[in-house]
Motif scaffolding. Structure first.
Motif, PDB file in Angstrom:
ATOM      1  N   GLY A 247     -58.710 -46.833  29.129  1.00 32.94           N
ATOM      2  CA  GLY A 247     -59.917 -47.673  29.206  1.00 32.94           C
ATOM      3  C   GLY A 247     -59.975 -48.429  30.529  1.00 32.94           C
ATOM      4  N   LEU A 250     -60.857 -46.109  33.424  1.00 32.20           N
ATOM      5  CA  LEU A 250     -62.315 -45.875  33.457  1.00 32.20           C
ATOM      6  C   LEU A 250     -63.031 -47.032  34.143  1.00 32.20           C
ATOM      7  CD1 LEU A 250     -63.193 -44.530  29.935  1.00 32.20           C
ATOM      8  CD2 LEU A 250     -64.380 -43.917  31.999  1.00 32.20           C
ATOM      9  N   ARG A 254     -65.332 -46.957  37.823  1.00 32.37           N
ATOM     10  CA  ARG A 254     -66.799 -46.911  37.708  1.00 32.37           C
ATOM     11  C   ARG A 254     -67.513 -47.262  39.010  1.00 32.37           C
ATOM     12  NH1 ARG A 254     -67.937 -52.508  34.972  1.00 32.37           N
ATOM     13  NH2 ARG A 254     -70.114 -51.887  34.975  1.00 32.37           N
ATOM     14  N   MET A 257     -67.996 -43.911  41.220  1.00 32.35           N
ATOM     15  CA  MET A 257     -68.521 -42.718  40.541  1.00 32.35           C
ATOM     16  C   MET A 257     -69.258 -41.765  41.477  1.00 32.35           C
ATOM     17  SD  MET A 257     -69.709 -43.123  36.624  1.00 32.35           S
ATOM     18  CE  MET A 257     -71.183 -43.845  37.052  1.00 32.35           C
ATOM     19  N   ARG A 258     -70.010 -42.334  42.420  1.00 31.40           N
ATOM     20  CA  ARG A 258     -70.788 -41.485  43.329  1.00 31.40           C
ATOM     21  C   ARG A 258     -69.848 -40.659  44.226  1.00 31.40           C
ATOM     22  NH1 ARG A 258     -76.272 -42.041  44.882  1.00 31.40           N
ATOM     23  NH2 ARG A 258     -76.456 -44.112  44.005  1.00 31.40           N
ATOM     24  N   TRP A 261     -66.101 -38.624  40.940  1.00 36.38           N
ATOM     25  CA  TRP A 261     -66.438 -38.531  39.509  1.00 36.38           C
ATOM     26  C   TRP A 261     -65.198 -38.371  38.630  1.00 36.38           C
ATOM     27  CZ3 TRP A 261     -64.545 -34.020  37.581  1.00 36.38           C
ATOM     28  CH2 TRP A 261     -64.346 -32.973  38.479  1.00 36.38           C
ATOM     29  N   THR A 264     -63.433 -41.403  36.525  1.00 39.16           N
ATOM     30  CA  THR A 264     -63.972 -41.843  35.227  1.00 39.16           C
ATOM     31  C   THR A 264     -64.026 -40.702  34.207  1.00 39.16           C
ATOM     32  OG1 THR A 264     -66.129 -41.539  36.247  1.00 39.16           O
ATOM     33  CG2 THR A 264     -65.396 -43.804  35.916  1.00 39.16           C
ATOM     34  N   THR A 265     -64.176 -39.472  34.690  1.00 38.78           N
ATOM     35  CA  THR A 265     -64.388 -38.357  33.752  1.00 38.78           C
ATOM     36  C   THR A 265     -63.129 -38.056  32.922  1.00 38.78           C
ATOM     37  OG1 THR A 265     -65.973 -37.411  35.293  1.00 38.78           O
ATOM     38  CG2 THR A 265     -65.141 -35.946  33.581  1.00 38.78           C
ATOM     39  N   GLY A 268     -61.896 -40.537  30.111  1.00 34.51           N
ATOM     40  CA  GLY A 268     -62.832 -40.490  28.980  1.00 34.51           C
ATOM     41  C   GLY A 268     -62.565 -39.287  28.096  1.00 34.51           C
ATOM     42  N   ILE A 269     -62.312 -38.130  28.748  1.00 36.23           N
ATOM     43  CA  ILE A 269     -62.009 -36.915  27.964  1.00 36.23           C
ATOM     44  C   ILE A 269     -60.703 -37.110  27.180  1.00 36.23           C
ATOM     45  CG2 ILE A 269     -61.379 -34.446  28.145  1.00 36.23           C
ATOM     46  CD1 ILE A 269     -63.327 -34.282  30.540  1.00 36.23           C
TER      47      ILE A 269
ATOM     48  N   PRO B 144     -65.997 -42.404  23.298  1.00 27.94           N
ATOM     49  CA  PRO B 144     -66.140 -43.825  23.638  1.00 27.94           C
ATOM     50  C   PRO B 144     -67.525 -44.080  24.259  1.00 27.94           C
ATOM     51  CG  PRO B 144     -64.381 -42.784  24.935  1.00 27.94           C
ATOM     52  CD  PRO B 144     -65.025 -41.709  24.145  1.00 27.94           C
ATOM     53  N   PHE B 146     -68.630 -46.411  26.143  1.00 26.26           N
ATOM     54  CA  PHE B 146     -68.657 -46.822  27.559  1.00 26.26           C
ATOM     55  C   PHE B 146     -68.513 -45.613  28.481  1.00 26.26           C
ATOM     56  CE2 PHE B 146     -64.027 -46.627  27.647  1.00 26.26           C
ATOM     57  CZ  PHE B 146     -63.676 -47.019  26.362  1.00 26.26           C
ATOM     58  N   TRP B 147     -67.785 -44.594  28.020  1.00 25.44           N
ATOM     59  CA  TRP B 147     -67.640 -43.377  28.820  1.00 25.44           C
ATOM     60  C   TRP B 147     -68.941 -42.576  28.812  1.00 25.44           C
ATOM     61  CZ3 TRP B 147     -66.959 -37.981  27.348  1.00 25.44           C
ATOM     62  CH2 TRP B 147     -66.598 -37.157  28.430  1.00 25.44           C
ATOM     63  N   LEU B 150     -71.333 -44.150  31.172  1.00 27.08           N
ATOM     64  CA  LEU B 150     -71.024 -43.836  32.585  1.00 27.08           C
ATOM     65  C   LEU B 150     -71.408 -42.401  32.929  1.00 27.08           C
ATOM     66  CD1 LEU B 150     -67.542 -45.588  32.997  1.00 27.08           C
ATOM     67  CD2 LEU B 150     -69.718 -46.323  33.948  1.00 27.08           C
ATOM     68  N   MET B 151     -71.180 -41.479  31.988  1.00 28.54           N
ATOM     69  CA  MET B 151     -71.532 -40.067  32.241  1.00 28.54           C
ATOM     70  C   MET B 151     -73.053 -39.898  32.345  1.00 28.54           C
ATOM     71  SD  MET B 151     -68.800 -38.291  32.594  1.00 28.54           S
ATOM     72  CE  MET B 151     -68.057 -39.668  33.403  1.00 28.54           C
ATOM     73  N   PHE B 154     -74.053 -41.210  35.694  1.00 29.56           N
ATOM     74  CA  PHE B 154     -73.674 -40.236  36.733  1.00 29.56           C
ATOM     75  C   PHE B 154     -74.677 -39.074  36.776  1.00 29.56           C
ATOM     76  CE2 PHE B 154     -71.294 -36.395  38.026  1.00 29.56           C
ATOM     77  CZ  PHE B 154     -70.951 -36.793  39.320  1.00 29.56           C
ATOM     78  N   LEU B 158     -77.416 -41.009  39.153  1.00 31.48           N
ATOM     79  CA  LEU B 158     -76.845 -40.705  40.469  1.00 31.48           C
ATOM     80  C   LEU B 158     -77.149 -39.274  40.918  1.00 31.48           C
ATOM     81  CD1 LEU B 158     -73.358 -42.470  40.157  1.00 31.48           C
ATOM     82  CD2 LEU B 158     -75.510 -43.386  41.007  1.00 31.48           C
ATOM     83  N   GLN B 159     -77.112 -38.298  40.007  1.00 26.01           N
ATOM     84  CA  GLN B 159     -77.333 -36.906  40.407  1.00 26.01           C
ATOM     85  C   GLN B 159     -78.813 -36.514  40.376  1.00 26.01           C
ATOM     86  OE1 GLN B 159     -74.792 -34.795  41.505  1.00 26.01           O
ATOM     87  NE2 GLN B 159     -73.636 -36.694  41.479  1.00 26.01           N
TER      88      GLN B 159
END
Lengths: 295, 307
Positions: A247, A250, A254, A257-258, A261, A264-265, A268-269, B144, B146-147, B150-151, B154, B158-159
């Motif tokens: 956590g 992540l 954040r 992220m730009r 990636w 954070t990715t 989370g997975i 989660p 929060f994840w 964020l995804m 993104f 962002l994309q």
């Protein structure tokens, strides 16, 4: 011709053993539960052998290699300090599993005795404990855990305590309900009739017979505890830097992220796979033990 | 009905009383001197600490402090933040609409998505649609939030540049946070709708409805869904509470103003008066919603009469 009659040995609890064995057989016939169990075993092994499996030390910074994309040297890339994401994820397994187990342990240690006493004694003791449970359940979601963290202060240990205490009313309620049904059984009456102590009746006769719903609740509760603890760490109230906690990882990533990636990715997975595996096992246990939770 | 309403309000009273005691105790449960804790590094002299204790009323006996706290609550006074030097009621009032909009939008997403998927799974029981829906539900409760947030930022901000990543105001800044908040709820509601509908689908009156020639759509919408709604309503009530507390994380992810972000900031700054106000208000909302859900049972099933 008369058949020889056999007298069953009533001194041994054969029925109970048979039920558990049947439940385990049913569990292993459930593909979801088997997948969940296999993933959990793999996670436990990862946590135990983290120093062997991790390609780099989890907190070693390398500013020259910061924010590097996944490559042969850093398979899941690096973060803003040049730390290896894969190594931090591997060490993070230890933290997440510990948080889940400790929080559930705390919840069960608080909730089970309360539920046992309330269900067994009834009367004003039950009423008092039940009102306290109602009060704790009046806090939605992770709000109670947030309240406890606000009292104890932000730290990983305090998050475990907070998540455990916040989950304890669920255990108290489930155990109380099961005790109310179990205490009417003949074996409890017999134990009482031969003069067994109350503590002995609770621990030896009632507790083993109400364990099935507690096991299911604890398994599903572990998934919830891992999610809650990760959320609190994401908010900055749990694990503090530089601890490799999913956590917190992540949260740290954040702002990048730009550019990166992968920071954070992957954590989370990791959280999702762990929680999914525990939920699959919990669902399988619920079906195999034939439990309906009354939370 | 009015008698039942009074009874329900009366039964909520002890819980409300307990809540005020618990929330009031929050300041006193903090290890060490609460005044020193709140001042932190600003606690330079004994005089400053003493002033703080005086301001918070900590020098008075505990029962007097509690009575003053409750009497303040009854007048809508939640106290004054030491750090912001503003009334807590005012601070909450400014951000509460944003949190409520987000909560109801999230609940809308959860109900629409959850009920649709649940109905689809139950009607196509044991088919690939049913299996896919249940896999979705399992992933939904394991992901989660929060994840996911964020995804979504993104991918869609962002994309693709479809939605703004952060802030509040306007429907375009509400879509991603509401989708994030409602996703897990939709999974839980879908599971409940499916199991509840499967139970109703096996009833005799459904067979009768089909036998008299009603179309599948009428049978599902008019007979099955309506009778399957009671457990679903309970879950929706529980979900409201979960979503309300879930806004804490979502507001931080999407940098939205709201009581969740106010609470996290207050915890990090040890502003206990703000924590007390936000916690009390959230728990009261939760109690109120549960009462409303109880009352809505009679709308879903006219056989339920309150007396």
């Amino acid at each position: 011709m008369s058949q020889p009659t056999t007298v069953p040995d009533t001194t041994k609890p054969q029925r109970s053993e048979g039920l558990w064995r049947k439940s385990v057989k049913r569990l292993f016939k459930n593909p979801g539960a088997v997948i969940g169990l296999a993933v959990i075993v793999a996670l436990v092994l990862t946590a135990i052998f983290a120093p062997v499996l991790a390609p780099h030390p989890p907190n070693r910074q390398d500013p020259l290699r910061s924010l590097q994309a996944p490559s042969a040297e850093h398979r899941l890339g690096t973060d803003q300090f040049g730390r290896d994401i894969l190594s931090r994820l591997i060490y993070g397994t230890r933290v997440s599993l510990r948080v889940g187990l400790v929080a559930v342990g705390i919840a069960a240690l608080i909730g089970m005795p309360l539920g046992l006493v309330a269900g067994y004694y009834g009367g004003w003791i039950d009423m008092t404990i039940s009102r306290v449970i109602d009060l704790m359940l009046a806090f939605p979601g992770i709000l109670l855990a947030l309240v406890i963290v606000s009292i104890l202060g932000p730290s990983l240990f305090n998050v475990m305590v907070a998540v455990g205490v916040a989950a304890s009313p669920n255990y108290a309620r489930v155990v109380r309900g099961s005790v109310l049904a179990a205490k009417e059984n003949v074996y409890v009456e017999s134990a009482r009739a031969i003069g067994a102590y109350v503590r002995g009746i609770m621990m030896r006769h009632i507790l083993p017979n109400i364990l099935a719903p507690v096991i299911v609740l604890a398994t599903l509760g572990t998934a919830g505890a891992i999610l809650s603890a990760a959320a609190l760490s994401f908010l900055g109230l749990g694990a503090q830097p530089p601890t490799a906690e999913w956590g917190a990882m992540l949260s740290e990533g954040r702002n990048y992220m730009r550019l990166a990636w992968w920071i954070t990715t992957f954590p989370g997975i990791a959280i999702m796979v762990t929680v999914l595996a525990v939920n699959l096992l919990g669902d399988g246990l619920r079906d195999s033990l034939d439990v309906r939770l009354r939370t | 009905m009015s008698v039942y309403l009074l009874q329900r309000f009366a039964s909520a009273f002890p819980v409300l009383l307990g809540l005020t005691i618990l929330v009031f105790s929050l300041v006193h449960l903090v290890p060490g001197d609460p005044a020193e804790q709140m001042l932190g590094e600003a606690a330079v002299s004994q005089e400053v600490i003493e002033n703080m204790r005086e301001q918070l009323g900590l020098n008075r006996p505990l029962h007097e402090q509690y009575l003053a706290y409750v009497s303040g609550l009854l007048q809508g006074d939640l106290g004054t933040s030491f750090l912001a030097r503003r009334s807590v009621a005012d601070m909450i009032g400014r951000v509460l609409p944003s949190t409520l909009i987000l909560t109801f939008a999230g609940l809308g997403v959860a109900i629409v998505l959850g009920v649709s998927l649940g109905v689809l799974a139950a009607v196509n029981h044991n088919s690939w649609i049913d299996n896919a829906t249940m896999v979705f539900a399992l992933i939904g409760v394991s992901m989660p939030s929060f994840w996911l947030g964020l995804m979504l930022i993104f991918t869609f901000s962002l994309q693709l540049g479809w939605f703004p990543a952060t802030g509040s105001g306007g429907i375009e800044r509400l879509i991603l946070p509401a989708a994030t908040l409602g996703f897990a709820g939709s999974a839980i509601i879908a599971r409940m709708v499916r199991s509840s509908m499967l139970e109703v689908l096996g009833q005799d009156y459904i067979r009768t409805a089909r036998a008299k020639g009603l179309g599948p759509r009428t049978v599902v919408l008019q007979h099955v869904l309506k009778n399957a709604m009671i457990p679903v309503l309970t879950v929706i009530g529980l979900e409201f509470g979960r979503l309300l507390s879930g806004t804490v994380v979502i507001e931080v992810v999407f940098s939205r103003p709201g009581i969740g972000r106010l609470l996290v900031d207050a915890i990090l700054k040890k502003d206990f008066i703000v924590i007390q106000g936000v916690v009390l208000l959230s728990a009261c909302f939760y109690l109120l919603v549960n009462l409303m859900i109880d009352l809505s049972y009679s709308l879903a099933d006219p056989r339920i009469r309150y007396s």
